[in-house]
Structure formats: structure tokens, C-alpha cells
Enzyme design. Structure first.
Site, PDB file in Angstrom:
ATOM      1  N   GLU A 122      42.546  27.969 -21.842  1.00 23.95           N
ATOM      2  CA  GLU A 122      41.157  28.400 -21.676  1.00 23.95           C
ATOM      3  C   GLU A 122      40.814  29.341 -22.812  1.00 23.95           C
ATOM      4  OE1 GLU A 122      39.641  29.199 -17.599  1.00 23.95           O
ATOM      5  OE2 GLU A 122      41.727  28.996 -17.037  1.00 23.95           O
ATOM      6  N   HIS A 238      29.796  33.850 -17.468  1.00 25.78           N
ATOM      7  CA  HIS A 238      30.564  32.632 -17.760  1.00 25.78           C
ATOM      8  C   HIS A 238      29.665  31.714 -18.583  1.00 25.78           C
ATOM      9  CE1 HIS A 238      32.979  29.050 -17.372  1.00 25.78           C
ATOM     10  NE2 HIS A 238      33.932  29.784 -16.823  1.00 25.78           N
ATOM     11  N   ARG A 287      35.452  34.372 -23.850  1.00 29.10           N
ATOM     12  CA  ARG A 287      34.257  34.048 -23.067  1.00 29.10           C
ATOM     13  C   ARG A 287      33.007  34.816 -23.502  1.00 29.10           C
ATOM     14  NH1 ARG A 287      36.096  33.942 -17.051  1.00 29.10           N
ATOM     15  NH2 ARG A 287      37.165  32.054 -17.697  1.00 29.10           N
ATOM     16  N   HIS A 351      29.388  36.377 -13.902  1.00 32.01           N
ATOM     17  CA  HIS A 351      30.643  35.816 -13.397  1.00 32.01           C
ATOM     18  C   HIS A 351      31.636  36.874 -12.928  1.00 32.01           C
ATOM     19  CE1 HIS A 351      33.838  32.899 -13.024  1.00 32.01           C
ATOM     20  NE2 HIS A 351      34.590  33.496 -13.942  1.00 32.01           N
ATOM     21  N   ARG A 386      37.107  40.188 -19.960  1.00 36.06           N
ATOM     22  CA  ARG A 386      38.343  39.676 -19.365  1.00 36.06           C
ATOM     23  C   ARG A 386      38.789  38.370 -20.007  1.00 36.06           C
ATOM     24  NH1 ARG A 386      39.207  35.906 -15.417  1.00 36.06           N
ATOM     25  NH2 ARG A 386      37.042  35.898 -14.676  1.00 36.06           N
TER      26      ARG A 386
HETATM   27  C1  SIN Z   1      37.060  29.117 -15.222  1.00 36.63           C
HETATM   28  O1  SIN Z   1      37.744  28.309 -14.626  1.00 36.63           O
HETATM   29  O2  SIN Z   1      36.432  28.851 -16.252  1.00 36.63           O
HETATM   30  C2  SIN Z   1      36.942  30.493 -14.665  1.00 36.63           C
HETATM   31  C3  SIN Z   1      38.280  31.101 -14.539  1.00 36.63           C
HETATM   32  C4  SIN Z   1      38.179  32.580 -14.734  1.00 36.63           C
HETATM   33  O3  SIN Z   1      37.175  33.176 -14.385  1.00 36.63           O
HETATM   34  O4  SIN Z   1      39.120  33.144 -15.289  1.00 36.63           O
END
Ligand code: SIN
Length: 540
Positions: A122, A238, A287, A351, A386
């Protein structure tokens, strides 16, 4: 109304998400009498909505060259200079054991063809190290396993009871809670320790990935009890929440970042790549970078004519998409989008609260008897932004450590005798109208803030807030949202720089004179004020 009933425990845990249930289970295994209280049903918290997974570098199950140290380093980079490096190390190094314990409780993670745990990547991660369950239903599996274990262990869970205020002893220690049931009938839970695990505050905004329960209750309760909160200006948006048309309200379906981890890219209505040239990690940048880039792209490149972009995952075949991302697939189909053949419309939405109640990695706050774990806490793990999938990790690690801290504090007599808790009247607090609050917060305190807009939020709160007795769940939630937004705008107005999730259009650059956390406390008259203590967090 005076309380109609009283119950006593060693530890009262508020919240049934990953941190709360992990703490309750650990506390019980240490011989503590534990009671869990939640304002909703046991499974209704934020945890079950988590999609991506748990970021963890497990022995023998990692990319070549990946290490826990690299996970630490990625966390620090994502945190944009505000992480507490010691806290990051403690929590990230605790990950492998925490995940092992969770699997022992019955949580089942997805496996790859080689029989080892499947891993994805991610934003902000330099390796494939996010383990997941049910494809994109990791939170649901974590919650299932923890709730099952809590039920098996007969841990009492008091549902549909909202925590209104902390009870304190004459010496100032927290020693229980005032709660209300669904009909507004007050009760008292006395305990040597209270652990807040109430989750976040996404409902401050009109559109959020968070469920209805995410109203900042723990933050407000801690502030009113006299505890400080920190880093509350850093609300993570997010980048990819499913766009279902203008004026989306409440919880919007998440499109997990793992879809980008599997190769999807962000494009605009003309097909141009949104992240081209923005960051070396492109679509897998941290993010805050991706969410801000989308917002900028819509405003500048597309002249404000777009209120969403697209996530193009059409390189994945139908079977892969459906198996790997069943939750996202179902949400897309329900919205009339077939993600296998057409790009998914997405927009940033609130988020995660990176800040929260000041606490150490053992959940201890500066207030004797009050502990915090999970999203409600500010341990220093997240800094200004985060790292993806570090939240379930934090809940697992700090939840268990907090229970151990309570047991240790009880053993050495550090906690108050709950029989000394003073039970007063229900509190009175300013309550603003929720819809107006969400509208001005979304307009002026989301991605892209400036002094004038933040002042508008303050004025709207001043005008619309009225003092009222917190005698119902709605009143408690609205008062929490009101106080949380006040704390947030005070911190955001003061921080005259852009860093992580805090983007100031009037101060667009990072300024390392601001490389410090801001603490907020309440004055005796209930006003949030900055300072008292500001700390420079140990940074790498
Ligand atoms: C996601 O799956 O994109 C969110 C996971 C997270 O908030 O770390």
C-alpha cells in the site's frame, strides 16, 4: 438524574474495536476483572470496515531484503517528521508477536499459492508487507476473531451504553465512568482504570470512510477529564473513497489502497495520470501526498470542473478482482460501476485521526487511571500522516500493552480506589448543530485550509452552539463533535505550515520550526487552548 445503577470492575474498556477487545482479552488473561462498554452493538465499530490489512514483517514471510527496520523507516517517512521514533520502533517491532497472537485466537489471513501468507503493498510501503483477510475484508476478520474470543471468555460487554464523562477521585485520578443507556437512564461504572478505545472522528466531515459511531467521543471525554490531546490537526483523508455523486453524506465505501498495490492507477476524466511526476512512488506515494495531489489536480489541472477522479483497475481480470477485492467489487456494483471494465469514480474523504489523546506506547495518559489505545490515542506512531495499515497494527500492539500497564499499575498501587470516585451530575457542554458543523468543517478544515476559513468555522460554532445537558447519546456525540472541531481548528490555525495531512493554502511549505506536536487542553471554563506543553518528538 442521579445514577440508577452501579457496576464495578478493575478495568473498564470503552469500545469494541481491535484495540479495545485486544486489551480486554489481555486484561482478562492477566486476572483483571474487565468490563467492556460500547454505545452501539459490539460489532459496530470502525475496525470491521478496515480493508487493506495489517502491516507487519513476519519472520520467514517477507520480501527479500525487507526488515522490521525498513517498516520503521517507511513509517517515519510517511509521518513527515512528526513521529516519535522510539514509539514507532516499539510498536512496529511488536507487530509480529501481535499478529501471531491474533492468529492463535482464530483470525485467518489469506494465503498465497505457496501456502505462506499473501502480502500486498500500500501507499508509502517499500515492500509487500500488508497481510490481509477475506481479500479486502481484513477488519471484519479481525473483529470476528476478537469478538469470538471475548464471547468464549465470557467478557461482559455492555452494549448501547454511551460513556458521558470520567468519574474522578478527590485527588484527581480517573476511577470510572458515567454512562447512559439507550433511553437516557444513567448508570455508573467504577473501576481503577478506564481505557478509551473509542476510535476516530470521521463524522466531523460530510463524507467519510468511517461509520456513524466515529464522533470523537473519547477525545472529548479525555479533554473534559483534564487530559491533553495532540496532533489533532492531522486528519488523514483517504484518497480513494467511492464517489457516488455530488453531496455524498456519511459513511462512503472505501476503495482500498491495495487496489493500487495491485497495479491500478489514478486518472482524470481525460485519462491523464494524476500522480505522474508528483512523487517517486507515483500512485503508491504516502496517503497524504496522493489525497492532496488529487485535490490539487481537480482544482488546478481541471479548473475545478471535477469533484472526483478515477481509479483504473481494468488491467485486473474479473475473477481476480472479485476474489481479491470482494468488498470493493460489491460496493462498485451497488453503485452501478463495473470495475473490471470501467474506471472507478473516487474522491478523497475523511478517514483517520492521526492525533488524539496523549498517551505512551503502553496506553498511559498523563492522567492517573486513564489509558487510551487505537485511533483515539496519540502515541507518536503516526506523526503528521499515518502509514497505510499501521492502524490495526497499533490497536493490536498497544491494546495488549495497555492491559499489561493497567495490571502493573494496579499491582504497585499507582491507581485510585474506585470507591473514592465522586459521582456528580451529568455534564453540560456546548452542542453545535451537526449538519452545519459538518458542512463548514468539510468546506474549510479538510484538505486545503487557510486562516480565514478556519475562522469561519470558529464563528459558525460560536453562533450555533448552545449549552445543554448531555443526557442522551445524540447530545454526547454532538458535544464531542463540537469540542473536537474546536480543538482541531485551534491547532490547524496555529500551525502555519503544510505538513502531512495538514495542508495550508496560505502556508504551502513545510517549515521545520514547526517540527513539533501541539497539545490542546481545556480551560476550566471548557475552552480548548493550545500549549501548556508542546513537545519536540524524537525524529529520525
Ligand atoms: C485501505 O485499505 O486503503 C485502508 C487501510 C488503512 O487505512 O490503513
Amino acid at each position: 438524574m442521579s445514577p440508577c445503577w452501579e457496576a464495578r470492575a478493575d478495568l473498564v474498556v470503552v469500545g469494541t474495536g481491535v484495540a479495545g477487545l485486544t486489551a480486554a482479552l489481555r486484561a482478562q488473561s492477566l486476572g483483571l476483572r474487565v468490563l467492556v462498554v460500547t454505545k452501539a452493538s459490539a460489532g459496530d465499530g470502525n475496525t470491521r470496515w478496515a480493508q487493506g490489512g495489517v502491516a507487519v514483517v513476519l519472520p520467514g514471510e517477507h520480501d527479500e531484503g525487507d526488515t522490521v527496520e525498513r517498516h520503521v523507516a517507511d513509517t517515519l517517512v510517511a509521518g513527515a517528521g512528526l513521529c516519535d521514533a522510539d514509539a514507532v520502533r516499539e510498536i512496529v517491532f511488536g507487530g509480529p508477536d501481535a499478529v501471531t497472537r491474533l492468529r492463535e485466537l482464530g483470525a485467518v489471513f489469506d494465503s498465497g499459492a505457496d501456502g505462506r501468507l499473501a502480502r500486498t503493498r500500500e501507499g508509502g510501503h517499500s515492500a509487500f508487507r500488508v497481510v490481509h483477510a477475506g481479500g479486502d475484508a481484513t477488519g471484519a476478520e479481525v473483529e470476528r476473531a476478537l469478538l469470538g474470543a471475548a464471547r468464549d471468555g465470557r467478557i461482559p460487554v455492555l452494549e448501547n451504553h454511551v460513556a458521558v464523562q470520567a468519574l474522578k477521585t478527590p485527588s484527581g485520578a480517573v476511577a470510572g465512568l458515567h454512562v447512559l443507556d439507550g433511553a437516557g437512564v444513567p448508570g455508573v461504572l467504577t473501576a481503577a482504570a478506564v481505557l478509551l478505545a473509542t476510535g476516530g472522528l470521521g463524522q466531523l466531515y460530510q463524507a467519510t470512510s468511517n461509520p456513524e459511531v466515529a464522533t470523537g467521543d473519547g477525545l472529548a471525554l479525555a479533554l473534559r477529564a483534564g487530559a491533553p490531546v495532540a496532533d489533532v490537526e492531522f486528519v488523514q483523508f483517504h484518497p480513494t473513497v467511492l464517489y457516488t455523486g455530488q453531496g455524498a453524506r456519511g459513511r462512503c465505501p472505501l476503495v482500498t489502497e491495495a487496489v493500487r498495490g495491485e497495479g491500478a492507477v489514478l486518472v482524470d476524466a481525460t485519462g491523464a495520470r494524476v500522480m505522474a511526476g508528483v512523487h517517486p512512488l507515483a500512485d503508491l506515494a504516502p496517503r497524504d501526498v496522493v489525497a492532496a495531489a488529487i485535490t490539487r489536480h481537480m482544482a488546478l489541472e481541471r479548473g475545478g470542473i471535477d469533484d472526483h477522479v478515477f481509479l483504473d483497475a481494468t488491467h485486473l481480470d474479473a475473477a481476480t478482482f472479485r476474489t481479491r477485492f470482494p468488498t470493493v467489487y460489491a460496493a462498485c456494483v451497488a453503485a452501478g460501476v463495473d470495475p473490471v471494465v470501467q474506471p472507478i469514480p473516487v474522491a478523497p474523504a475523511a478517514h483517520f485521526a492521526c492525533g488524539g489523546v496523549v498517551s505512551d506506547v503502553d496506553g498511559r495518559t498523563p492522567l492517573v487511571g486513564l489509558y487510551a489505545a487505537g485511533e483515539v490515542a496519540s502515541t507518536g506512531l503516526h506523526g503528521a500522516n499515518r502509514l497505510a495499515s499501521n492502524s490495526l497494527l497499533e490497536g493490536l500492539v498497544v491494546g495488549a500493552r495497555a492491559a499489561e500497564a493497567v495490571a502493573a499499575d494496579l499491582a504497585v498501587g499507582r491507581l485510585a480506589d474506585p470507591r473514592a470516585a465522586v459521582v456528580g451530575d451529568l455534564p453540560v457542554a456546548p452542542v453545535a448543530e451537526r449538519d452545519s458543523l459538518q458542512r463548514v468543517m468539510s468546506r474549510y478544515a479538510a484538505i486545503g485550509r487557510e486562516a480565514e476559513g478556519l475562522a469561519v468555522v470558529g464563528s459558525v460554532l460560536d453562533v450555533s452552539a448552545v449549552d445543554r445537558v448531555l443526557d442522551s447519546r445524540t447530545a454526547v456525540e454532538d458535544a464531542a463533535l463540537t469540542l473536537a472541531s474546536r480543538a482541531l481548528i485551534a491547532s490547524a490555525a496555529q500551525r502555519r505550515e503544510s505538513r502531512g495531512c495538514h495542508v495550508r493554502t496560505d502556508f504551502p511549505d513545510r517549515d521545520d520550526a514547526w517540527r513539533r506536536s501541539q497539545w490542546v487542553r481545556l480551560t476550566p471554563s471548557g475552552q480548548p487552548v493550545l500549549g501548556g506543553v508542546t513537545v519536540l518528538r524524537g525524529v529520525a
